[in-house]
Design a protein around this motif. Structure first.
Motif, short mmCIF file in Angstrom:
data_model
loop_
_atom_site.label_atom_id
_atom_site.label_comp_id
_atom_site.label_asym_id
_atom_site.label_seq_id
_atom_site.Cartn_x
_atom_site.Cartn_y
_atom_site.Cartn_z
N UNK A 4 0.83 -1.20 0.00
CA UNK A 4 0.00 0.00 0.00
C UNK A 4 0.87 1.25 0.00
N UNK A 5 1.94 1.21 0.81
CA UNK A 5 2.85 2.35 0.84
C UNK A 5 3.47 2.59 -0.54
N UNK A 6 3.82 1.49 -1.20
CA UNK A 6 4.45 1.58 -2.51
C UNK A 6 3.47 2.19 -3.53
N UNK A 7 2.24 1.72 -3.47
CA UNK A 7 1.23 2.26 -4.38
C UNK A 7 0.99 3.75 -4.11
N UNK A 8 0.88 4.09 -2.83
CA UNK A 8 0.66 5.49 -2.47
C UNK A 8 1.83 6.36 -2.89
N UNK A 9 3.03 5.82 -2.73
CA UNK A 9 4.23 6.56 -3.12
C UNK A 9 4.21 6.85 -4.62
N UNK A 10 3.90 5.81 -5.39
CA UNK A 10 3.86 5.94 -6.85
C UNK A 10 2.80 6.96 -7.27
N UNK A 11 1.64 6.83 -6.68
CA UNK A 11 0.54 7.75 -7.00
C UNK A 11 0.91 9.20 -6.67
N UNK A 12 1.48 9.38 -5.49
CA UNK A 12 1.85 10.73 -5.04
C UNK A 12 2.92 11.32 -5.95
N UNK B 171 5.66 2.85 -13.38
CA UNK B 171 4.87 1.62 -13.36
C UNK B 171 5.80 0.41 -13.47
N UNK B 172 6.65 0.46 -14.49
CA UNK B 172 7.56 -0.67 -14.73
C UNK B 172 8.49 -0.90 -13.54
N UNK B 173 9.04 0.21 -13.04
CA UNK B 173 10.01 0.07 -11.95
C UNK B 173 9.39 -0.41 -10.67
N UNK B 174 8.26 0.19 -10.36
CA UNK B 174 7.66 -0.15 -9.08
C UNK B 174 7.10 -1.55 -9.11
N UNK B 175 6.64 -1.97 -10.28
CA UNK B 175 6.20 -3.35 -10.38
C UNK B 175 7.39 -4.30 -10.26
N UNK B 176 8.52 -3.89 -10.84
CA UNK B 176 9.73 -4.71 -10.72
C UNK B 176 10.15 -4.80 -9.24
N UNK B 177 10.10 -3.66 -8.57
CA UNK B 177 10.47 -3.61 -7.15
C UNK B 177 9.60 -4.55 -6.32
N UNK B 178 8.34 -4.65 -6.75
CA UNK B 178 7.40 -5.42 -5.93
C UNK B 178 7.12 -6.80 -6.52
N UNK B 179 8.13 -7.33 -7.24
CA UNK B 179 7.90 -8.64 -7.85
C UNK B 179 7.64 -9.73 -6.81
N UNK B 180 8.20 -9.48 -5.63
CA UNK B 180 7.92 -10.44 -4.56
C UNK B 180 6.53 -10.19 -3.95
#
Lengths: 189, 189
Positions: A4-12, B171-180
Motif C-alpha cells: 500500500x505504501x508503494x502504491x501510495x508513493x507511486x501515485x503521489x 509503473x515498470x520500476x515499481x512493479x519490478x520492485x514489488x515482484x515479490x
C-alpha cells in the motif's frame, strides 16, 4: 515499504510531478508573454504586478502585495521602493492603522498602469489563444474548479478575493466607460 | 471601442489575469517545495529536472531537455554541462543521429537521481496535501482536462508524452520492485 505504501508513493509521485510540470509550463508561458507586454514601459513583472495590486486594492500594505503577488516580502518592498523613487507610488500610514505602511499609486503611477492595460493584446497572450478552442466548444472559458480549490487550500480564502476584486473593479470601470452605451451592462452583466 | 469589443476586452483581461495569477501561485508553491526537497543534494531545480528528464527518456537531446523541462536551450545546455563536469552525465552522439548530442546519465548520476526520489516526502509537497481533500471527496486526484488541453495547445502533442513516459517508467520500476509482492499490479493497475 509494503504494497500500500508503494502504491501510495507511486501515485503521489506521479501526481506531484504532473502538477509540477503543468504549473511550470503554464507559468513560463505567462511569464514570457507578460514580459513582452510590458517591456516597453521599462517595467519588470514584479513591478507591474505591484502597480496592478495597488490599483485594485486602492491602498495595499507590503504584506498585501507579497500575498496577492505571490512574492517574498523583501521582493515586494524592494520593487515598491523602486517604483516610489520613480514617482509611481507613495508610502503612507492610514489614519486607523499606524503600524502598517500602505502603498498608493500616484496619478503618474495610475496613468502608467492604465496605459499598459490599453496596450494589452489578447492575441499576444498564448494562454488566452490556447483557451479559445475550449470557449468555442463549450461557449465559455474554463473555470478550473479543482485548481481553484487547490489554490484556496494552499493560500487561504483571503487570497481568492483578488480574483473578485479585479473583476468588480473592471466591471465598474468598463461600465463607467460605456455610460454612453447603456446597453452594455444590461446585455452582459 | 464598440460595445462588443469592450466586452471582449474585459472578458479577455479578466480571464488572462485569472490564469496568470493561478499559474504564478501554483508554480511558486511547487518551486519552493522542489527546492527544499533537493537542496541537500547540492542541486538546483533545473539540474534536478535535467536528471529527471534524462532518466525518463533514456537518452535525451538538449532540445528534448529544453522542451520537456520548459527552459531555454542555453539553460538546458549550461546546466547539463555542469552536471557532466560533476560526472553525473555524459554527452554522446547516437549511431543513427550524428547531428544531435544526447545526454545519458552515468551510474553516479542515476544513483543520485534515485536517491532524491527516495527522499521524496509527499507531505512536504503543498500541492499534494492541498489536493488531498479533492481525493477524499471524489475518490481520485483531479485530472485537469481543461488545463491539459490548454497545455497541449501551447506546447504541442509531443510535450504531453512526458506525462505518460514518467508514468510508464514508474509503473515498470515499481512493479519490478514489488515482484515479490505480485498482487500490486493486479490490485491497482
Amino acid at each position: 515499504m509494503n504494497k500500500e505504501q508503494l502504491y501510495n508513493f507511486k501515485e503521489a509521485m506521479i501526481y506531484s510531478h504532473k502538477l509540477a510540470q503543468i504549473s511550470k509550463a503554464l507559468w513560463k508561458s505567462v511569464e514570457k508573454d507578460w514580459q513582452n507586454w510590458i517591456k516597453d514601459y521599462g517595467l519588470n513583472i514584479n513591478e507591474h504586478h505591484i502597480l496592478w495590486i495597488s490599483y485594485h486594492l486602492e491602498g495595499a500594505s507590503i504584506s498585501d502585495i507579497a500575498k496577492f503577488g505571490v512574492m517574498h516580502v523583501s521582493t515586494a518592498f524592494n520593487f515598491s521602493k523602486k517604483l516610489e523613487e520613480q514617482g509611481y507610488l507613495t508610502f503612507s500610514k492610514k489614519e486607523d492603522d499606524k503600524r502598517n505602511t500602505y502603498i498608493c499609486l500616484t496619478p503618474k503611477g495610475e496613468e502608467l498602469f492604465l496605459s499598459t492595460l490599453n496596450t494589452y493584446e489578447k492575441s499576444q497572450f498564448s494562454i488566452y489563444t490556447a483557451s479559445q478552442p475550449i470557449k468555442d466548444l463549450y461557449g465559455k472559458f474554463p473555470e478550473f474548479p479543482d485548481l481553484m480549490c487547490i489554490i484556496r487550500n494552499l493560500y487561504g480564502e483571503d487570497f481568492m478575493s483578488i480574483f473578485n476584486k479585479l473583476e468588480d473593479k473592471f466591471e465598474a470601470e468598463l461600465n463607467a466607460t460605456s455610460e454612453d452605451e447603456p446597453e452594455l451592462a444590461g446585455t452582459h452583466s
